[in-house]
Design a protein around this motif. Structure first.
Motif, PDB file in Angstrom:
ATOM      1  N   MET A 165       0.819  -1.207   0.000  1.00  0.00           N
ATOM      2  CA  MET A 165       0.000   0.000   0.000  1.00  0.00           C
ATOM      3  C   MET A 165       0.862   1.271   0.000  1.00  0.00           C
ATOM      4  N   LYS A 166       1.956   1.214   0.728  1.00  0.00           N
ATOM      5  CA  LYS A 166       2.821   2.389   0.782  1.00  0.00           C
ATOM      6  C   LYS A 166       3.313   2.781  -0.609  1.00  0.00           C
ATOM      7  N   ASP A 167       3.709   1.795  -1.404  1.00  0.00           N
ATOM      8  CA  ASP A 167       4.187   2.083  -2.762  1.00  0.00           C
ATOM      9  C   ASP A 167       3.071   2.665  -3.625  1.00  0.00           C
ATOM     10  N   LYS A 168       1.845   2.165  -3.441  1.00  0.00           N
ATOM     11  CA  LYS A 168       0.707   2.700  -4.196  1.00  0.00           C
ATOM     12  C   LYS A 168       0.453   4.162  -3.835  1.00  0.00           C
ATOM     13  N   ILE A 169       0.569   4.462  -2.564  1.00  0.00           N
ATOM     14  CA  ILE A 169       0.379   5.848  -2.100  1.00  0.00           C
ATOM     15  C   ILE A 169       1.448   6.753  -2.694  1.00  0.00           C
ATOM     16  N   LEU A 170       2.692   6.292  -2.657  1.00  0.00           N
ATOM     17  CA  LEU A 170       3.798   7.088  -3.218  1.00  0.00           C
ATOM     18  C   LEU A 170       3.590   7.336  -4.712  1.00  0.00           C
ATOM     19  N   HIS A 171       3.207   6.304  -5.433  1.00  0.00           N
ATOM     20  CA  HIS A 171       3.014   6.416  -6.878  1.00  0.00           C
ATOM     21  C   HIS A 171       1.894   7.400  -7.206  1.00  0.00           C
ATOM     22  N   LYS A 172       0.757   7.257  -6.536  1.00  0.00           N
ATOM     23  CA  LYS A 172      -0.382   8.139  -6.801  1.00  0.00           C
ATOM     24  C   LYS A 172      -0.078   9.570  -6.368  1.00  0.00           C
ATOM     25  N   ALA A 173       0.557   9.720  -5.226  1.00  0.00           N
ATOM     26  CA  ALA A 173       0.898  11.059  -4.732  1.00  0.00           C
ATOM     27  C   ALA A 173       1.863  11.754  -5.686  1.00  0.00           C
ATOM     28  N   ALA A 174       2.858  11.021  -6.174  1.00  0.00           N
ATOM     29  CA  ALA A 174       3.821  11.599  -7.115  1.00  0.00           C
ATOM     30  C   ALA A 174       3.110  12.070  -8.377  1.00  0.00           C
ATOM     31  N   GLU A 175       2.224  11.226  -8.898  1.00  0.00           N
ATOM     32  CA  GLU A 175       1.466  11.569 -10.103  1.00  0.00           C
ATOM     33  C   GLU A 175       0.644  12.843  -9.890  1.00  0.00           C
ATOM     34  N   MET A 176      -0.023  12.938  -8.754  1.00  0.00           N
ATOM     35  CA  MET A 176      -0.880  14.097  -8.471  1.00  0.00           C
ATOM     36  C   MET A 176      -0.066  15.349  -8.197  1.00  0.00           C
ATOM     37  N   PHE A 177       1.023  15.221  -7.455  1.00  0.00           N
ATOM     38  CA  PHE A 177       1.867  16.384  -7.157  1.00  0.00           C
ATOM     39  C   PHE A 177       2.469  16.968  -8.434  1.00  0.00           C
ATOM     40  N   LEU A 178       2.932  16.095  -9.327  1.00  0.00           N
ATOM     41  CA  LEU A 178       3.564  16.564 -10.561  1.00  0.00           C
ATOM     42  C   LEU A 178       2.552  17.184 -11.519  1.00  0.00           C
ATOM     43  N   ASN A 179       1.332  16.675 -11.492  1.00  0.00           N
ATOM     44  CA  ASN A 179       0.303  17.191 -12.389  1.00  0.00           C
ATOM     45  C   ASN A 179      -0.409  18.419 -11.847  1.00  0.00           C
ATOM     46  N   LEU A 180      -0.632  18.448 -10.530  1.00  0.00           N
ATOM     47  CA  LEU A 180      -1.462  19.492  -9.929  1.00  0.00           C
ATOM     48  C   LEU A 180      -0.710  20.440  -9.002  1.00  0.00           C
ATOM     49  N   GLY A 181       0.463  20.022  -8.548  1.00  0.00           N
ATOM     50  CA  GLY A 181       1.257  20.882  -7.668  1.00  0.00           C
ATOM     51  C   GLY A 181       1.245  20.411  -6.228  1.00  0.00           C
ATOM     52  N   PHE A 182       2.322  20.668  -5.518  1.00  0.00           N
ATOM     53  CA  PHE A 182       2.460  20.222  -4.132  1.00  0.00           C
ATOM     54  C   PHE A 182       1.487  20.934  -3.195  1.00  0.00           C
ATOM     55  N   LYS A 183       1.211  22.188  -3.470  1.00  0.00           N
ATOM     56  CA  LYS A 183       0.368  22.989  -2.587  1.00  0.00           C
ATOM     57  C   LYS A 183      -1.104  22.607  -2.697  1.00  0.00           C
ATOM     58  N   SER A 184      -1.583  22.421  -3.921  1.00  0.00           N
ATOM     59  CA  SER A 184      -3.028  22.249  -4.123  1.00  0.00           C
ATOM     60  C   SER A 184      -3.541  20.853  -3.776  1.00  0.00           C
ATOM     61  N   VAL A 185      -2.688  19.850  -3.847  1.00  0.00           N
ATOM     62  CA  VAL A 185      -3.117  18.476  -3.564  1.00  0.00           C
ATOM     63  C   VAL A 185      -3.131  18.231  -2.056  1.00  0.00           C
ATOM     64  N   THR A 186      -4.279  17.781  -1.539  1.00  0.00           N
ATOM     65  CA  THR A 186      -4.404  17.503  -0.106  1.00  0.00           C
ATOM     66  C   THR A 186      -4.334  15.997   0.152  1.00  0.00           C
ATOM     67  N   MET A 187      -4.185  15.649   1.399  1.00  0.00           N
ATOM     68  CA  MET A 187      -4.191  14.229   1.766  1.00  0.00           C
ATOM     69  C   MET A 187      -5.561  13.618   1.466  1.00  0.00           C
ATOM     70  N   ASP A 188      -6.621  14.416   1.619  1.00  0.00           N
ATOM     71  CA  ASP A 188      -7.974  13.947   1.279  1.00  0.00           C
ATOM     72  C   ASP A 188      -8.068  13.624  -0.215  1.00  0.00           C
ATOM     73  N   ASP A 189      -7.459  14.480  -1.043  1.00  0.00           N
ATOM     74  CA  ASP A 189      -7.476  14.256  -2.492  1.00  0.00           C
ATOM     75  C   ASP A 189      -6.816  12.923  -2.843  1.00  0.00           C
ATOM     76  N   ILE A 190      -5.674  12.675  -2.225  1.00  0.00           N
ATOM     77  CA  ILE A 190      -4.924  11.442  -2.500  1.00  0.00           C
ATOM     78  C   ILE A 190      -5.722  10.226  -2.037  1.00  0.00           C
ATOM     79  N   ALA A 191      -6.305  10.318  -0.840  1.00  0.00           N
ATOM     80  CA  ALA A 191      -7.110   9.218  -0.308  1.00  0.00           C
ATOM     81  C   ALA A 191      -8.296   8.930  -1.226  1.00  0.00           C
ATOM     82  N   HIS A 192      -8.939   9.990  -1.708  1.00  0.00           N
ATOM     83  CA  HIS A 192     -10.092   9.826  -2.593  1.00  0.00           C
ATOM     84  C   HIS A 192      -9.694   9.122  -3.893  1.00  0.00           C
ATOM     85  N   GLU A 193      -8.565   9.529  -4.475  1.00  0.00           N
ATOM     86  CA  GLU A 193      -8.096   8.927  -5.723  1.00  0.00           C
ATOM     87  C   GLU A 193      -7.753   7.452  -5.548  1.00  0.00           C
ATOM     88  N   LEU A 194      -7.259   7.115  -4.371  1.00  0.00           N
ATOM     89  CA  LEU A 194      -6.879   5.724  -4.096  1.00  0.00           C
ATOM     90  C   LEU A 194      -8.057   4.886  -3.623  1.00  0.00           C
TER      91      LEU A 194
END
Length: 206
Positions: A1-30
């Motif tokens: 699960m940790k690797d899945k979180i890292l992969h999805k978070a990296a994808e979202m941060f690079l596409n949307l930015g570190f500031k705008s992406v929240t932990m809720d956003d990442i949880a929702h996507e996963l």
């Protein structure tokens, strides 16, 4: 699960930015609870630290593979540029600039590691270019390698180069040409013009 979180978070941060992406956003996507993410990462800063470390290692590995081919030094620089842009999603949100603004400690550590890796790569590229007659033998390798790194970092300043006005892919191409025209011999300029012509569709891509 940790690797899945890292992969999805990296994808979202690079596409949307570190500031705008929240932990809720990442949880929702996963499709998991935020608590699941906090089981592996104590907070968003810790997650960003691991994401940037992981992305850095992947990009470095890719660049090392390119450099290990020992291709023509001019082709090598364009291949590294293309690889970096493809992996970093053309940096449409300038993640490195956001990292510098909102997570300065992580940015400072990353910048130091980037310098060490890029310095070795660019110095080797410059020395090989001189040896093969593509770069002038009068250049100061240490100075050129440092000014090249400084320029690459400067291109990511979105106040100086607003993303609404400049495509990161384009300005990276412009800067690479600018860098090479300053150090190339006649032989190198001929090769550079050939590479630019062959990469014209990529250069004009938005």
């Amino acid at each position: 699960m940790k690797d899945k979180i890292l992969h999805k978070a990296a994808e979202m941060f690079l596409n949307l930015g570190f500031k705008s992406v929240t932990m809720d956003d990442i949880a929702h996507e996963l499709g998991v609870s935020k608590k699941t993410i906090y089981t592996h990462f104590s907070n968003k800063t810790a997650l960003i630290k691991e994401v940037t470390d992981a992305v850095f290692e992947i990009v470095c590995t890719g660049i090392n593979v390119i450099c290990s081919k020992e291709n023509n030094p001019i082709d090598e620089l364009f291949e590294i540029k293309q690889f970096s842009m493809e992996y970093l999603k053309n940096e449409k949100t300038s993640p490195q600039y956001q990292l510098q603004k909102y997570y300065p400690k992580i940015y400072a550590t990353l910048k130091s590691k980037q310098f060490d890796i890029m310095q070795d790569c660019v110095v080797e590229n410059l020395k090989r270019g001189v040896k093969l007659g593509f770069y002038r033998d009068t250049i100061d390798v240490d100075f050129i390698s440092r000014i090249y790194f400084h320029g690459i970092i400067g291109l990511k300043d979105i106040e100086l180069f607003p993303l609404t006005q400049f495509s990161m892919n384009n300005i990276m191409g412009f800067y690479l040409e600018y860098h090479l025209r300053g150090i190339c011999t006649e032989k190198g300029i001929h090769k550079l013009n050939e590479v630019i012509t062959n990469n014209q569709p990529e250069k004009n891509a938005k």
